[in-house]
Design an enzyme around this catalytic site. Structure first.
Site, short mmCIF file in Angstrom:
data_model
loop_
_atom_site.label_atom_id
_atom_site.label_comp_id
_atom_site.label_asym_id
_atom_site.label_seq_id
_atom_site.Cartn_x
_atom_site.Cartn_y
_atom_site.Cartn_z
N GLY A 186 -7.92 9.17 10.26
CA GLY A 186 -8.15 9.23 11.70
C GLY A 186 -9.23 10.18 12.15
O GLY A 186 -9.44 10.37 13.35
N LYS A 242 0.85 -1.18 0.00
CA LYS A 242 0.00 0.00 0.00
C LYS A 242 0.89 1.24 0.00
O LYS A 242 1.71 1.43 0.90
CB LYS A 242 -0.92 0.02 1.23
N GLY A 269 -11.08 7.74 7.14
CA GLY A 269 -12.25 8.55 7.45
C GLY A 269 -13.43 7.81 8.04
O GLY A 269 -14.35 8.43 8.57
N ASN A 319 -8.60 1.67 10.41
CA ASN A 319 -7.77 1.40 11.58
C ASN A 319 -8.33 2.07 12.82
O ASN A 319 -8.78 1.43 13.75
CB ASN A 319 -6.33 1.85 11.30
#
Length: 325
Positions: A229, A168, A256, A277
């Site tokens: 985040g 990624k 998001g 995450n």
């Protein structure tokens, strides 16, 4: 003999090979990667690579930086996955909590960051002690990189450490918004693809830039839903939908998502998967939130495949009015 090891000066009593240095540091070669003077040292050469005065060494490892069924797999770069949920490995209270949340999520792919090995306290746990790379697909990312050179260097180390070519890419533009620098992202993607990497790329929600990334060979496009985040949810559903409609490779909302409804919205827009995450790691109960996200991704995918009813300006009764008593 003086060398620099992970940014710190270190004195060696004698000339060592890389293998001997790792033995002194009590590090397992299979869990780390070594860079010497900006060049990766292959594991096969550890025993014959002798250190010299002035060498600069970096020793790194991986840190914690939905199941729709086998009949509807997610396919990325020829790899098939049952789950359409990808989760990160940062911000958890512990690797043990991370592992439990991962199990609850049903995810098969986990993103991992590459950081220096802690040489001061070798008792510190490693991610691979809790999350088995033989069971899960590790997706090395370039979190924290602000230039194309930093990103390419990081992923070269990641490939050496674990042998993974599916990666990624994210190249950030500034520390306040963590928005991607698309010029640097495009440049880094071209370099990585040229070196045989299969690049999943974090990008802005710009349909034209997404198409350009696909054209140069990226295997998945990952537009942000909102700043990393932030938990704000999908802020530009129109652009996400346009990217989905034009893409011939998987599209994943990356960044998001705050709660299960955000994940469901992303899937209802036609996205192939969702990566998250913070939404799980910073929940009051990460394991329960991971389970909720698993169900949300499944529900959103099913709703998209089913095809929603049309929106109407006025009411339309469910039961016919003719014959009403």
């Amino acid at each position: 003999m003086q060398i620099t090891l992970n940014g710190e000066p270190r004195t060696l009593s004698r000339a060592l090979t890389v293998a001997e240095l790792l033995a002194e540091l009590d590090l397992e070669a299979r869990k780390i990667a070594v860079e010497r003077n900006l060049a990766i040292v292959p594991r096969s050469a550890y025993g014959e690579t002798r250190l010299e005065a002035g060498d600069r060494l970096e020793i790194v490892h991986f840190i914690g930086g939905g199941d729709a069924g086998r009949d509807d797999p997610l396919v990325i770069a020829g790899r098939r996955f049952a789950s359409r949920l990808i989760v990160g490995t940062g911000k958890y209270a512990s690797y043990e909590e991370n592992a439990r949340a991962l199990e609850a999520s049903g995810a098969e792919i986990v993103t991992v960051a590459v950081r220096r090995v802690n040489l001061t306290d070798r008792s510190k746990p490693m991610l691979v002690d809790h999350i088995d790379p033989r069971k899960y697909t590790f997706l090395p990312n370039t979190a924290g990189c602000f230039t194309g050179e930093e990103a390419v260097r990081t992923l070269r180390l990641a490939r050496e450490a674990g042998g993974w070519s599916l990666v990624k890419l994210e190249v950030l533009g500034d520390r306040k918004t963590l928005y991607p620098d698309m010029i640097e992202t495009l440049r880094a993607a071209e370099l990585l693809i040229g070196e045989g990497f299969e690049v999943m790329v974090y990008c802005s929600d710009d349909p034209l830039m997404a198409k350009r990334l696909e054209e140069i060979g990226c295997c998945a496009i990952m537009p942000l839903g909102a700043p990393i985040g932030s938990g704000l949810g999908i802020q530009n559903a129109v652009n996400i939908r346009l990217i989905v409609e034009e893409a011939k490779v998987p599209v994943l909302v990356d960044a998001g998502v705050g709660t299960a409804s955000d994940a469901a919205v992303a899937m209802e827009l036609g996205c192939d998967a969702v990566l998250m995450n913070t939404a799980i790691a910073e929940a009051k109960d990460p394991v329960r939130m991971a389970r909720a996200m698993r169900h949300a991704v499944i529900a959103g995918r099913e709703a998209y495949l089913a095809g929603r009813m049309p929106k109407r300006r006025y009411a339309d009764p469910s039961s016919p009015l003719a014959g009403l008593i």
